[in-house]
Each structure stands twice: as C-alpha cells, then as structure tokens.
Scaffold this motif. Structure first.
Motif, PDB file in Angstrom:
ATOM      1  N   SER A 263      38.192   3.592 -26.938  1.00  0.00           N
ATOM      2  CA  SER A 263      38.297   2.830 -25.949  1.00  0.00           C
ATOM      3  C   SER A 263      37.142   2.649 -24.656  1.00  0.00           C
ATOM      4  N   LEU A 264      36.580   4.022 -24.562  1.00  0.00           N
ATOM      5  CA  LEU A 264      35.446   4.032 -23.552  1.00  0.00           C
ATOM      6  C   LEU A 264      34.086   3.427 -24.161  1.00  0.00           C
ATOM      7  N   GLU A 302      43.756   0.370 -29.054  1.00  0.00           N
ATOM      8  CA  GLU A 302      42.593   0.364 -28.245  1.00  0.00           C
ATOM      9  C   GLU A 302      41.675  -0.616 -28.697  1.00  0.00           C
ATOM     10  N   LEU A 303      41.325  -0.874 -30.028  1.00  0.00           N
ATOM     11  CA  LEU A 303      40.432  -1.800 -30.518  1.00  0.00           C
ATOM     12  C   LEU A 303      40.949  -3.165 -30.122  1.00  0.00           C
ATOM     13  N   VAL A 304      42.186  -3.531 -30.485  1.00  0.00           N
ATOM     14  CA  VAL A 304      42.499  -5.031 -30.355  1.00  0.00           C
ATOM     15  C   VAL A 304      42.612  -5.212 -28.764  1.00  0.00           C
ATOM     16  N   ALA A 309      39.509  -8.053 -24.525  1.00  0.00           N
ATOM     17  CA  ALA A 309      39.143  -7.941 -23.203  1.00  0.00           C
ATOM     18  C   ALA A 309      37.577  -8.438 -22.970  1.00  0.00           C
ATOM     19  N   LYS A 310      36.714  -8.079 -24.177  1.00  0.00           N
ATOM     20  CA  LYS A 310      35.429  -8.625 -24.394  1.00  0.00           C
ATOM     21  C   LYS A 310      35.032  -9.783 -25.307  1.00  0.00           C
ATOM     22  N   GLY A 311      36.490 -10.413 -25.318  1.00  0.00           N
ATOM     23  CA  GLY A 311      36.418 -11.688 -26.179  1.00  0.00           C
ATOM     24  C   GLY A 311      35.454 -11.432 -27.694  1.00  0.00           C
ATOM     25  N   MET A 312      35.592 -10.254 -28.226  1.00  0.00           N
ATOM     26  CA  MET A 312      34.927  -9.877 -29.295  1.00  0.00           C
ATOM     27  C   MET A 312      35.726 -10.552 -30.688  1.00  0.00           C
ATOM     28  N   ASP A 313      35.080 -11.278 -31.836  1.00  0.00           N
ATOM     29  CA  ASP A 313      35.886 -11.107 -32.884  1.00  0.00           C
ATOM     30  C   ASP A 313      36.079 -10.110 -33.697  1.00  0.00           C
ATOM     31  N   HIS A 314      37.306  -9.977 -33.928  1.00  0.00           N
ATOM     32  CA  HIS A 314      37.801  -8.679 -34.720  1.00  0.00           C
ATOM     33  C   HIS A 314      37.209  -8.329 -35.937  1.00  0.00           C
ATOM     34  N   ALA A 315      37.110  -9.385 -36.858  1.00  0.00           N
ATOM     35  CA  ALA A 315      36.373  -9.228 -38.199  1.00  0.00           C
ATOM     36  C   ALA A 315      35.093  -8.679 -38.145  1.00  0.00           C
ATOM     37  N   THR A 316      34.206  -9.395 -37.023  1.00  0.00           N
ATOM     38  CA  THR A 316      32.577  -9.283 -37.325  1.00  0.00           C
ATOM     39  C   THR A 316      32.263  -8.512 -36.193  1.00  0.00           C
ATOM     40  N   GLY A 317      33.035  -8.214 -35.265  1.00  0.00           N
ATOM     41  CA  GLY A 317      32.321  -7.654 -33.762  1.00  0.00           C
ATOM     42  C   GLY A 317      32.075  -6.113 -34.149  1.00  0.00           C
ATOM     43  N   LEU A 318      32.595  -5.467 -35.007  1.00  0.00           N
ATOM     44  CA  LEU A 318      32.241  -3.963 -35.287  1.00  0.00           C
ATOM     45  C   LEU A 318      32.121  -3.756 -36.801  1.00  0.00           C
ATOM     46  N   GLY A 319      31.410  -2.585 -37.136  1.00  0.00           N
ATOM     47  CA  GLY A 319      31.492  -2.148 -38.618  1.00  0.00           C
ATOM     48  C   GLY A 319      32.700  -1.664 -38.933  1.00  0.00           C
ATOM     49  N   TRP A 320      33.387  -2.153 -39.968  1.00  0.00           N
ATOM     50  CA  TRP A 320      34.614  -1.334 -40.689  1.00  0.00           C
ATOM     51  C   TRP A 320      34.255  -0.785 -41.913  1.00  0.00           C
ATOM     52  N   MET A 321      34.104   0.439 -41.954  1.00  0.00           N
ATOM     53  CA  MET A 321      33.820   1.055 -43.219  1.00  0.00           C
ATOM     54  C   MET A 321      34.734   2.266 -43.700  1.00  0.00           C
ATOM     55  N   ALA A 349      49.095  -3.045 -34.327  1.00  0.00           N
ATOM     56  CA  ALA A 349      48.334  -3.169 -33.326  1.00  0.00           C
ATOM     57  C   ALA A 349      48.405  -4.860 -32.695  1.00  0.00           C
ATOM     58  N   LEU A 350      48.428  -5.595 -33.625  1.00  0.00           N
ATOM     59  CA  LEU A 350      48.386  -7.062 -33.226  1.00  0.00           C
ATOM     60  C   LEU A 350      49.559  -7.441 -32.779  1.00  0.00           C
TER      61      LEU A 350
END
Ligand code: LRH
Ligand code: MN
Length: 424
Positions: A263-264, A302-304, A309-321, A349-350
């Motif tokens: 979260s931080l 925490e991710l959702v 809160a930052k308006g990030m797109d869930h699928a492309t905002g971070l690297g999911w590996m 979480a959704l």
C-alpha cells in the motif's frame, strides 16, 4: 500441442448447467457484476519462462518428463495454459536461459499463441561458460570495476533482447551481498550498485521501466545489497522516474506485513510489479495462495483500493508475474493453480464494500471492518472467475481438462522422459 476451440467447448458443454447455477447464485450477491467480469477478463498474468520444468533443491530434483527443450517448447506450454484459462497471456523471459535464436520466428509464435512479452530478467547470479569475471563476490556491487562493467553490459544486452521482442521492462534481481560479518562494506556496496544501476538506467528506452527486485536472504546469508523494500525504494527513488520496486512475495522475513508494504509503495508511485508465489518459511516459491490465501487477498485488497485512489488501470498499471519453482507438482498444473488463486484474490478484492469499509474505519468500528473484509474473503467467487474465463473462450475447469486430455503424457511422448528445461 495447440488446443482446439471445439475441445474446450465440448468440455464446457459438460459442465455448463452446474456452472450456471453456481454463477447465478454468486452473481446475485455482487453489486457491479459486469464491471467485475470485465476486469477479470482483462487481467493477464505473465508466466516465467524459467518455471516450466521441474525445479529442485540442493538435496534433489525429481523430473516429471516432457519438459520443454527450447524457448519454442516453452511458448507452446504457455500457449496451452493461456488457451485453458485465458489469463496467462504473457511470458517473462530470463536471459541467458532464453535467448531467442530467431527473433521473428519467436514473435510469430507469440502471436500464434496470443502471448505478449512481459519483463525481461537479467542474470548476474551465475557464471556463464567462458565468462571473463566471476560473480562469486557479487556483480553490480563488486569491489572490482571490471566485474561491475561486465554485469552492466549484460543488463544492457538484456534490454536489447527485450526491445527486439517488444518487451518494455527490465527486472534486476541481484544475489549480491555477503555471508559473514566484516566481509562487505555496506556503504561501498550500495554506492557501487547504485552507480552500476545508473549506467543501466541510462540505456533504458524512454517508455521502459526498470524493476528493482529485493530479497531478504539467499544465496547470501548475512546481507543482501538490495535486501528489503526500503533499500529497493531508495535505489528506485535515486535512479529516477522509470525505476520501480518489485515485490516477490517470498522475499520477505517471516511475518512481514506485505500488504502494508504494497500500500505504501503504491501510494508513493514506486510499486512496479509482483512475482507471485507462496511460502511458509523462506523463498520457497510454492503455488500462489497455497499457504497464505488470506494474505494474498489482503494484498489485492490494498492494490484495488490504492490503484483506484490513483485512477490506475488494474490490468496494465503494474507488472503481474508469477515466479515459482515446482519440486513435487506438474509444472503446468501448478501454474494453472497459481493463476486461479491470483484471479480469486483479485475477484474477492473487487467485491469488498469499500464505502462501508471506509465508514467503519472512520468510526474505528474494528469489528465491522473485519466483518466487511472477511465477507469478501469468504465469498465463493470461483463461479465469477470461471464465468469470465468462459466468456473469454477458456475452459470452465482448466486442471480437469489438462488431465482429461492427458497433456503430460502427450508431452512425454513428444519430448521424451529425460528432457530438462533451462531455468531453476
Ligand atoms: C530470486 C528470484 C528472481 C529470479 C529468480 C529466478 O529468488 O526470485 O526473481 O531471477 O528468482
Ligand atoms: Mn522473483
């Protein structure tokens, strides 16, 4: 082995009535069901090219047979996973274990299997045949400038391989550190590592990201030079806006509060992505969600919350590996279970009632906070994940179909019992 659509449809036809009942029931209790299904369908998890064979430990390795013999075989296996669950649409390569001999052919194969190239991984934790300088005492931290330069050049070469394939991020995990007190000057090691990372950072194409992966211990057992989230954040902050931290779930000391770390880092805009796995003790690289499914849910909670809160797109905002190693399970079944566990934690979480949770937190209503969170964690969202998969053309029961089709037996017939995949 390419999985035909009609095989999956026949499989689904046999399960559809049971699924429909469960889905209608689950969907009934979910507020924004179509939004949830759309988000699940868009969510793609990259499969590590180094985890398609049997792993092992220094005590032993028990191969299951039919392992991929080449990058082409690895892409075929990931293509099969993606055909089954429609959520494994990317491959993360490790260099030099997976250097493409023919880039155009590999890109054509990726298109055929509907796969993208996620982060490329450098490797300065092993000495390659004919290598001039050894990494025994580290790579980017090394006291000898020539060793550092060799490691810098390797990372830049990895970026070039990634560029050719269409990847847009580099993951740097360093085994660098020390095994005994007094062996290392921590400040010099940090400064050497930072200077070296800055050389690599300069070689990044403008749209690329660099993920700095931290780890508490192993293979060094007294200090690791990128040893925790704070150190990784320090490097990523000093490097610049294209540098981020990477959270491998198995790289924390026991009982670390990973969801708070996540979260931080997200709040600071310095969370780059994840290596999903699970563990009970060390970097066990076990099936995601197999040991601590509640922690995985709390991380996605925490991710959702943080991404919205930052308006990030869930699928492309971070690297999911995923980053795993398979000692006793079939590698492909293990990966199917990991993807399923990640999708379940994300779906749970959704469904968290965020408005009610925020209100309960504002009222210090501790009991209500737990009730709201655990309502989501205890909601069986598997029919939602299955419905998203069904609508995307996947199988309702991927592991069951994998077994019905005797995929491993077919791979052993095709590749033999003794083939060994490159990787861990
Ligand atoms: C180190 C690590 C790293 C990879 C390696 C295969 O433990 O997690 O991400 O390079 O595993
Ligand atoms: Mn990792």
């Amino acid at each position: 082995m390419q999985l035909e659509k009609k095989i999956i449809e026949q499989h689904n036809d046999g399960l559809i009535s049971g699924h429909q009942k469960k889905f209608d029931y689950s969907a009934g209790s979910v507020a924004n069901i179509n939004n949830v299904l759309a988000k699940l369908a868009a969510f793609q998890i990259a499969i590590p090219s180094w985890a398609l064979g049997t792993g092992g430990t220094r005590f032993g390795r028990f191969s299951g047979g039919g392992e991929p013999r080449s990058l082409e075989d690895k892409m075929e296996d990931i293509g099969l996973l993606h055909a089954l669950n429609r959520s494994s649409g990317a491959i993360s390569l490790h260099i030099p274990w997976d250097i493409p001999k023919d880039v155009q052919a590999i890109k054509a194969l990726a298109a055929q299997y509907d796969l993208k190239f996620d982060a490329v991984n450098s490797n300065t934790f092993q000495d390659q045949p004919g290598q001039q300088h050894s990494y025994k005492f580290g790579s980017l931290q090394h006291v000898d400038k020539a060793v550092r330069q060799q490691a810098i050049d390797h990372n830049i070469e990895v970026i070039r391989h990634g560029e050719a394939l269409g990847s847009d991020s580099l993951t740097v995990w360093l085994a660098d550190g020390s095994c005994f007190p007094g062996q290392l000057n921590f400040r010099k090691a940090f400064q050497n590592t930072l200077d070296s990372l800055q050389q690599i950072y300069k070689a990044l194409p403008a749209n690329w990201k660099m993920f700095v992966e931290y780890k508490a211990f192993e293979p060094n057992f007294y200090s690791i030079t990128v040893g925790d989230w704070g150190q990784s954040l320090l490097y990523a902050t000093k490097l610049g806006p294209q540098a981020y931290t990477l959270v491998d779930l198995g790289h924390h000391l026991p009982n670390a509060n990973i969801e708070q770390i996540v979260s931080l880092l997200l709040m600071e805009g310095k969370l780059g992505g994840f290596h999903f796995n699970d563990s009970k003790y060390g970097d066990d690289d076990l099936t995601t969600g197999s040991i601590k499914p509640y922690q995985l849910f709390l991380i996605f909670n925490e991710l959702v919350d943080g991404m919205d809160a930052k308006g990030m797109d869930h699928a492309t905002g971070l690297g999911w590996m995923i980053d795993a190693s398979h000692n006793v399970k079939d590698p492909l079944e293990d990966l199917l279970q990991s993807v399923e566990a990640i999708m379940i934690a994300y779906a749970q979480a959704l469904t968290v009632d965020r408005e009610a949770l925020n209100k309960a937190q504002a009222n210090n209503d501790v009991v209500a906070c737990q009730e709201i969170l655990q309502e989501a964690f205890r909601t069986d969202v598997r029919p939602l994940v299955a419905e998203a998969r069904l609508r995307a053309g996947g199988a309702l029961a991927p592991v069951a179909l994998f077994r019905e089709l005797k995929v491993r037996e077919q791979l052993i017939n095709e590749r033999g019992q003794k083939t060994v995949a490159t990787g861990l």
